[in-house]
Design an enzyme around this catalytic site. Sequence first.
Site, PDB file in Angstrom:
ATOM      1  N   GLY A  69       0.702  -1.387   0.142  1.00 23.52           N
ATOM      2  CA  GLY A  69       0.198  -0.418  -0.032  1.00 23.52           C
ATOM      3  C   GLY A  69       0.898   1.325  -0.233  1.00 23.52           C
ATOM      4  O   GLY A  69       0.098   1.986  -0.045  1.00 23.52           O
ATOM      5  N   GLN A  70       1.877   1.183  -0.220  1.00 22.06           N
ATOM      6  CA  GLN A  70       2.945   2.517   0.009  1.00 22.06           C
ATOM      7  C   GLN A  70       2.835   3.202  -1.140  1.00 22.06           C
ATOM      8  O   GLN A  70       2.612   2.374  -2.590  1.00 22.06           O
ATOM      9  CB  GLN A  70       3.810   1.828  -0.074  1.00 22.06           C
ATOM     10  CG  GLN A  70       5.277   1.349   1.291  1.00 22.06           C
ATOM     11  CD  GLN A  70       6.003   1.114   0.582  1.00 22.06           C
ATOM     12  OE1 GLN A  70       6.920   1.662   0.635  1.00 22.06           O
ATOM     13  NE2 GLN A  70       7.225  -0.187   0.726  1.00 22.06           N
ATOM     14  N   GLU A  71       3.464   3.928  -0.927  1.00 26.83           N
ATOM     15  CA  GLU A  71       2.278   6.004  -1.809  1.00 26.83           C
ATOM     16  C   GLU A  71       2.990   5.057  -3.636  1.00 26.83           C
ATOM     17  O   GLU A  71       2.099   5.173  -4.484  1.00 26.83           O
ATOM     18  CB  GLU A  71       2.780   7.062  -1.563  1.00 26.83           C
ATOM     19  CG  GLU A  71       2.102   7.845  -2.502  1.00 26.83           C
ATOM     20  CD  GLU A  71       2.656   9.596  -2.011  1.00 26.83           C
ATOM     21  OE1 GLU A  71       3.186   9.505  -0.699  1.00 26.83           O
ATOM     22  OE2 GLU A  71       1.955  10.224  -2.752  1.00 26.83           O
ATOM     23  N   SER A  72       4.181   4.935  -3.366  1.00 29.12           N
ATOM     24  CA  SER A  72       5.102   4.570  -4.399  1.00 29.12           C
ATOM     25  C   SER A  72       4.154   3.091  -5.807  1.00 29.12           C
ATOM     26  O   SER A  72       4.448   2.829  -6.799  1.00 29.12           O
ATOM     27  CB  SER A  72       6.212   4.084  -4.755  1.00 29.12           C
ATOM     28  OG  SER A  72       6.316   2.924  -3.904  1.00 29.12           O
ATOM     29  N   LEU A  73       3.452   2.493  -5.106  1.00 30.11           N
ATOM     30  CA  LEU A  73       3.349   1.021  -5.243  1.00 30.11           C
ATOM     31  C   LEU A  73       1.555   0.603  -5.642  1.00 30.11           C
ATOM     32  O   LEU A  73       0.904   0.053  -6.538  1.00 30.11           O
ATOM     33  CB  LEU A  73       2.840  -0.060  -4.624  1.00 30.11           C
ATOM     34  CG  LEU A  73       4.445  -0.492  -3.865  1.00 30.11           C
ATOM     35  CD1 LEU A  73       4.494  -1.386  -1.978  1.00 30.11           C
ATOM     36  CD2 LEU A  73       5.120  -0.329  -4.646  1.00 30.11           C
TER      37      LEU A  73
END
Length: 201
Positions: A69-73
């Site tokens: 769920g990280q922003e870059s993903l």
Amino acid sequence: MGLIFAKLWSLFGSQEHKVIIVGLDNAGKTTILYQFLMNEVVHTSPTIGSNVEEIVVKNTHFLMWDIGGQESLRSSWNTYYSNTEFIILVVDSIDRERLSITKEELYRMLAHEDLRKAAVLIFANKQDMKGCMTAAEISAYLTLSSIKDHPWHIQSCCALTGEGLCQGLEWMTSRIGVTKRFSIPKAGILPSSLNTLHSVR
Ligand SMILES: Nc1nc2c(ncn2[C@@H]2O[C@H](COP(=O)(O)OP(=O)(O)OP(=O)(O)O)[C@@H](O)[C@H]2O)c(=O)[nH]1
Ligand SMILES: [Mg+2]
């Protein structure tokens, strides 16, 4: 004969139902996936890419994709969407600051063509944390009652103890029952009243 068998097989619970588990980083997605699988809390680190596991509930097979769920993903979540029957959106109920980002992500998903038929289970996770938002507060903030074109359900839970997780799965299996009962004999479209079934706990 083979055709009849295949039809019966598909009606009585042999198929695998694709589920994607999404939500912001640190929401508890991986913890939930492994609670489903092993009934215990595993040590997690931030997911890069995804984890996939088959979870069987009362003879119903779910193929669950837990996506980082990280922003870059988040921009690559859509590569997991095709054939998804259920979205599990995990919310960190203590993370008030980022609930607006969760809301944006939710409505982006609901507008996506590949998720047109998906039902949405929202887990209000981390209910053990002091000062957390209740499921009702999260529901109001996410304006869930405005969602008319996807079945949805919100369930409070604590992934560390497992509390609330079974109720979420039960809602999912009950949805499959609804879809099967009403899609026979012609596949496809649900009566519109069923498309708007939803609930808040
Ligand atoms: N207090 C509390 N902590 C939780 C709960 N569920 C998960 N956690 C903790 O929250 C942290 C993040 O959990 P993960 O399951 O790794 O989160 P994730 O959503 O998979 O995060 P990404 O993989 O980065 O997207 C871990 O330290 C978990 O132990 C809960 O219900 N209560
Ligand atoms: Mg993870």
